[in-house]
Write a protein that holds these residues in place. Structure first.
Motif, PDB file in Angstrom:
ATOM      1  N   LEU A 161       8.456 -12.366   2.960  1.00  0.00           N
ATOM      2  CA  LEU A 161       9.213 -11.454   2.130  1.00  0.00           C
ATOM      3  C   LEU A 161      10.743 -11.643   2.674  1.00  0.00           C
ATOM      4  O   LEU A 161      11.691 -11.205   1.463  1.00  0.00           O
ATOM      5  CB  LEU A 161       8.457 -10.097   2.331  1.00  0.00           C
ATOM      6  CG  LEU A 161       7.414  -9.693   1.724  1.00  0.00           C
ATOM      7  CD1 LEU A 161       6.637  -8.234   1.984  1.00  0.00           C
ATOM      8  CD2 LEU A 161       7.002 -10.132   0.353  1.00  0.00           C
ATOM      9  N   ALA A 221       1.319  -7.510   4.351  1.00  0.00           N
ATOM     10  CA  ALA A 221       2.787  -7.344   4.200  1.00  0.00           C
ATOM     11  C   ALA A 221       3.357  -7.020   5.745  1.00  0.00           C
ATOM     12  O   ALA A 221       4.539  -7.231   5.689  1.00  0.00           O
ATOM     13  CB  ALA A 221       3.182  -6.397   3.073  1.00  0.00           C
ATOM     14  N   ARG A 222       2.568  -6.128   6.439  1.00  0.00           N
ATOM     15  CA  ARG A 222       3.347  -6.021   7.825  1.00  0.00           C
ATOM     16  C   ARG A 222       3.057  -6.933   8.865  1.00  0.00           C
ATOM     17  O   ARG A 222       3.289  -6.557   9.864  1.00  0.00           O
ATOM     18  CB  ARG A 222       2.675  -4.501   8.141  1.00  0.00           C
ATOM     19  CG  ARG A 222       2.973  -3.330   7.105  1.00  0.00           C
ATOM     20  CD  ARG A 222       2.839  -2.092   7.692  1.00  0.00           C
ATOM     21  NE  ARG A 222       1.239  -1.814   7.916  1.00  0.00           N
ATOM     22  CZ  ARG A 222       0.415  -1.385   6.901  1.00  0.00           C
ATOM     23  NH1 ARG A 222       0.825  -1.316   5.667  1.00  0.00           N
ATOM     24  NH2 ARG A 222      -0.849  -1.351   7.091  1.00  0.00           N
ATOM     25  N   LEU A 243       0.301 -10.020  -1.420  1.00  0.00           N
ATOM     26  CA  LEU A 243       0.350  -9.208  -0.010  1.00  0.00           C
ATOM     27  C   LEU A 243      -0.280  -7.749  -0.086  1.00  0.00           C
ATOM     28  O   LEU A 243      -0.910  -7.311   0.721  1.00  0.00           O
ATOM     29  CB  LEU A 243       1.702  -9.332   0.725  1.00  0.00           C
ATOM     30  CG  LEU A 243       2.116 -11.015   1.329  1.00  0.00           C
ATOM     31  CD1 LEU A 243       3.406 -10.921   1.702  1.00  0.00           C
ATOM     32  CD2 LEU A 243       1.031 -11.386   2.223  1.00  0.00           C
ATOM     33  N   ALA A 244       0.427  -7.191  -1.226  1.00  0.00           N
ATOM     34  CA  ALA A 244       0.027  -5.571  -1.238  1.00  0.00           C
ATOM     35  C   ALA A 244      -1.560  -5.343  -1.441  1.00  0.00           C
ATOM     36  O   ALA A 244      -2.052  -4.372  -1.332  1.00  0.00           O
ATOM     37  CB  ALA A 244       0.939  -4.962  -2.512  1.00  0.00           C
ATOM     38  N   GLY A 255       3.353 -12.226   7.125  1.00  0.00           N
ATOM     39  CA  GLY A 255       3.927 -11.762   5.895  1.00  0.00           C
ATOM     40  C   GLY A 255       5.336 -11.041   5.490  1.00  0.00           C
ATOM     41  O   GLY A 255       6.289 -11.275   4.835  1.00  0.00           O
ATOM     42  N   ARG A 256       5.808 -10.570   6.928  1.00  0.00           N
ATOM     43  CA  ARG A 256       7.253 -10.021   6.883  1.00  0.00           C
ATOM     44  C   ARG A 256       8.320 -11.229   6.682  1.00  0.00           C
ATOM     45  O   ARG A 256       9.487 -11.145   5.976  1.00  0.00           O
ATOM     46  CB  ARG A 256       7.659  -9.416   8.138  1.00  0.00           C
ATOM     47  CG  ARG A 256       7.003  -8.090   8.238  1.00  0.00           C
ATOM     48  CD  ARG A 256       7.569  -7.167   9.382  1.00  0.00           C
ATOM     49  NE  ARG A 256       7.506  -7.922  10.665  1.00  0.00           N
ATOM     50  CZ  ARG A 256       6.449  -7.772  11.546  1.00  0.00           C
ATOM     51  NH1 ARG A 256       5.504  -6.888  11.232  1.00  0.00           N
ATOM     52  NH2 ARG A 256       6.710  -8.354  12.758  1.00  0.00           N
ATOM     53  N   ALA A 271       5.002 -10.571  -2.849  1.00  0.00           N
ATOM     54  CA  ALA A 271       4.933  -9.033  -2.387  1.00  0.00           C
ATOM     55  C   ALA A 271       3.644  -8.496  -3.193  1.00  0.00           C
ATOM     56  O   ALA A 271       2.723  -7.703  -2.543  1.00  0.00           O
ATOM     57  CB  ALA A 271       6.447  -8.244  -3.054  1.00  0.00           C
TER      58      ALA A 271
END
Length: 328
Positions: free
Chosen positions: A124, A115-116, A108-109, A120-121, A105
């Motif tokens: 997570l 993250a979107r 990716l941030a 990425g989803r 997290a």
């Protein structure tokens, strides 16, 4: 602002070196993804282009922000002086899923929108699957990109450790850090890395692990936070001659410089070999081979290490450069 690592009295006695095939694999992948890192490694890149094309590096690309955090669990600081790749990767596979999720997290941030993305989803939502995917990719990269060249790389890294261990023995930490990397500054009880960002860590008796790397060039890497031990990864000496290859003119000049027998032994030692094996291959007496190897090692052209009951010799980066000249 710099990254600062503050030493206590116990930490001054616990400065050690380690070599990590996992780190080299990790950094080799980033070299593929980062043109600014590729200068010294163009011969390697040309040679492994086909193997690299067979790797799907998109999961690691997603965790490679231009400026920001790279997950530490993927390449934790080494625990010992030299573990095998398989041992290091087994350690990564035991990482707690809470650590995996947190570090994914955070990484990716640091890339807007990462993250979107669908990948990425998925990472997570299922950190266990992400861990399996990423470690499998590192294993593929090791076999495709690094394993064939590991003896040469290990010789470079071991020669670097030997050189800097002598610097530490002769002049202490001040002498060691004086030429380790231009962005490393030792002052009083603090080692600083001049780079963007802010990080300060009290070593707290755990000391410092120094890890030479061929593929981290030109970067120096630090800033590890607990639970990871305090570690600095720095470019190894001698990478300019790492990928050198021999040619006929070089071979003739080497004979004139060293003599036929020493030139033949030095040329032969791209891979580790014992005195007995070399004597057999070259039809020389053991005593003659031993004397020649001693001279070559004293000149900084060979390094030696014990393996079981044998002492194995192989070329240093200087020896490789002397044998090969610059690859064009």
């Amino acid at each position: 602002m710099p990254y600062r690592m503050r030493f206590g009295a116990d930490d001054l006695l616990r400065c050690r070196f380690a070599i990590s095939p996992l780190w080299e694999t990790h950094q080799a992948v980033y070299t593929l993804l980062s043109p600014e890192r590729q200068g010294y490694h163009l011969p390697w890149l040309r040679r492994c282009r086909e193997a690299a094309a067979g790797l799907d590096l998109s999961p690691i690309t997603l965790l490679n922000p231009v400026r920001g955090y790279h997950p530490d669990f993927l390449c934790p600081p080494p625990e010992g002086p030299l573990a095998s790749f398989e041992e290091e990767l087994a350690r990564v596979r035991t990482t707690g899923l809470d650590v995996v999720r947190r570090e994914l997290a955070r990484s990716l941030a640091d890339t807007p929108g990462a993250a979107r993305t669908s990948a990425g989803r998925v990472m997570l939502a299922d950190p266990g699957a992400a861990l399996r995917q990423l470690t499998a990719l590192l294993e593929q990269a090791w076999h495709a990109l690094l394993a064939p060249d590991w003896p040469r790389l290990r010789a470079l890294l071991e020669a670097d450790v030997a050189f800097h261990a002598r610097r530490l023995a002769e002049g202490g930490l001040e002498a060691l850090f004086a030429d380790l990397h231009p962005r490393l500054v030792w002052s009083g009880d603090t080692l600083s890395i001049t780079r963007p960002g802010e990080h300060c860590r009290e070593l707290g008796g755990g000391g410092l692990t120094l890890v030479p790397s061929a593929f981290s060039w030109p970067e120096v890497i630090g800033g590890f936070e607990p639970p990871w031990p305090t570690t600095v990864v720095y470019p190894a000496r001698g990478i300019a001659g790492l990928w050198a290859t021999p040619d006929a003119d070089t071979a003739e000049a080497l004979v004139r410089l060293l003599g036929a027998n020493r030139a033949a032994l030095l040329t032969d030692l791209a891979e580790p070999a014992s005195t007995t094996a070399l004597a057999h291959r070259h039809g020389l007496a053991l005593s003659s081979v031993s004397a020649h190897l001693s001279v070559l090692r004293a000149a900084g052209l060979l390094t030696s290490r014990r393996q079981g009951h044998q002492v194995l010799y192989e070329r240093t980066p200087l020896g490789t450069a002397l044998v090969g000249g610059a690859d064009r």
